[in-house]
Design an enzyme around this catalytic site. Sequence first.
Site, PDB file in Angstrom:
ATOM      1  N   SER A   1      57.276  30.005   3.807  1.00 48.81           N
ATOM      2  CA  SER A   1      57.997  30.826   4.781  1.00 48.81           C
ATOM      3  C   SER A   1      58.290  30.125   6.096  1.00 48.81           C
ATOM      4  O   SER A   1      59.024  30.673   6.929  1.00 48.81           O
ATOM      5  CB  SER A   1      57.230  32.125   5.054  1.00 48.81           C
ATOM      6  OG  SER A   1      57.379  33.009   3.962  1.00 48.81           O
TER       7      SER A   1
ATOM      8  N   GLY B   1      54.946  29.230  16.240  1.00 54.38           N
ATOM      9  CA  GLY B   1      54.648  28.684  14.922  1.00 54.38           C
ATOM     10  C   GLY B   1      55.011  29.620  13.800  1.00 54.38           C
ATOM     11  O   GLY B   1      55.641  30.664  14.000  1.00 54.38           O
TER      12      GLY B   1
ATOM     13  N   GLY C   1      53.340  29.424   5.888  1.00 56.29           N
ATOM     14  CA  GLY C   1      54.091  29.541   4.653  1.00 56.29           C
ATOM     15  C   GLY C   1      53.168  29.535   3.459  1.00 56.29           C
ATOM     16  O   GLY C   1      52.173  28.804   3.435  1.00 56.29           O
TER      17      GLY C   1
END
Length: 458
Positions: A63, A297, A300
């Site tokens: 992600s 930030g 993922g």
Amino acid sequence: MSRIDEVRGRLQELLPELVGKHGVPGAQVAVLVDGEVASAAAGVVNLGTGVVATTDAVFQIGSITKLWTATLVMQLVDEGLLELDRPVREYLPELVLAEEAVAAAVTTRQLLDHTAGFAGDLFRDTGSGADAIEKFVATLGDAGQLFPAGEQFSYNNAGYVVLGRLVEVLRGKSFNQALREHLIVPLGLTHTATDAGEAIRYRAALGHLPGEPPVPAPVWALAASSAPAGSLLSMRAADLVEFARVYVEGGREGVLGADSVSAMLSPEVPVPDVGLMPSHYGLGWGLWQGAGNLVAGHDGGTIGQSAFLRVVPVAGVAVALLTNGGDPLSLYQDLVVPLIAELGEAALPAPPVPPVQPVAIEADRVVGHYDAVMVRYEVAVDADGRCWLTMVPLTEEARMLLPEPAAVELVGHTAGSLITKEPQRGAVHMVLVPLGEPGRPARFLHNSRAATRIEVPV
């Protein structure tokens, strides 16, 4: 010794030790400081083959891809091709959602900051062709509305696929072409792959599922149709911090303007306090507004791979950690958090833990079933007054990643949240926040996604 040489030496010493400590098959880290990059790697990219992880190996960033998608969108804003607060349908007439009024009014800004409000954890395989994203968006007619657009934060993967389709339409090219032509090439990245066909040119990491030892995943990636949300993009950590450098530098000519960088790094919406999540989201970026400098930030996760990116723009620091299994969150806590504290003078949150004296739980408020699309949360209270959570996987992806459904005990964490008594997924306790009108059964149970209270037939 320069600071970058000191960092490089520390990474090369610490990473192998921490990979072993936390059972991570392989990992790669890169740090940007003082304008220079230090990298290190340890372990293997695949336990099935034993191929060694090097600093030139490519790992999936999951992600974190959303930051790349958001950057492609903001490039369109820079060029005057898109306005964030106009309805997406003005640019994407094909958009259909379960509620027509929302489909007609939802904006690009609401997709970028995860406030669009429709069910987001939809991973539908519409093939691997250049039209996969277009076909995926055409399936969203059943994407139910959880809350009015703009009301609150709820992490939305499907919303980012819509953004990827928006890029395709306004650029007149595929999403992967847009990535390459508008980011990968201008940034001079040499080890970044947009799909499996490109990744195989490099030393590509495979994810690993929980086991003793971890088990090589049965598939390399999620469906291509979810590429803008994070299903395919892979790279080395050094390439990821080169992408982050654009935000450290406050923009770069030919890539992204300073105004867009500033807008993306400005808080748009608060996030319920569910533990390690950011305190706010901007346009794509998660933002930690704790002690010290602002940290931006994203994390993922794909099938057995986990990635972390943290940037402290004011300090000129970026840290990327890429992993392929084991207990990556503990590795992140032991490696990335101290680096950000020392180099970036910023504090990231510690993992949440149950209080010594748990807060009383309002049973009438939290007991019930909640739909989180991929899983169903079932909260019950037993005869002794203890509260229990059962997570029932509802999709193939969830069944691959979650163990068999089993009840775990919840205790009161704060006056407004619950926490698992025992850690889940390594050493991390799961935090859930009931949301809704005080004194009434919770409308949502929030854990980065707003899981909606549902009635389940007996």
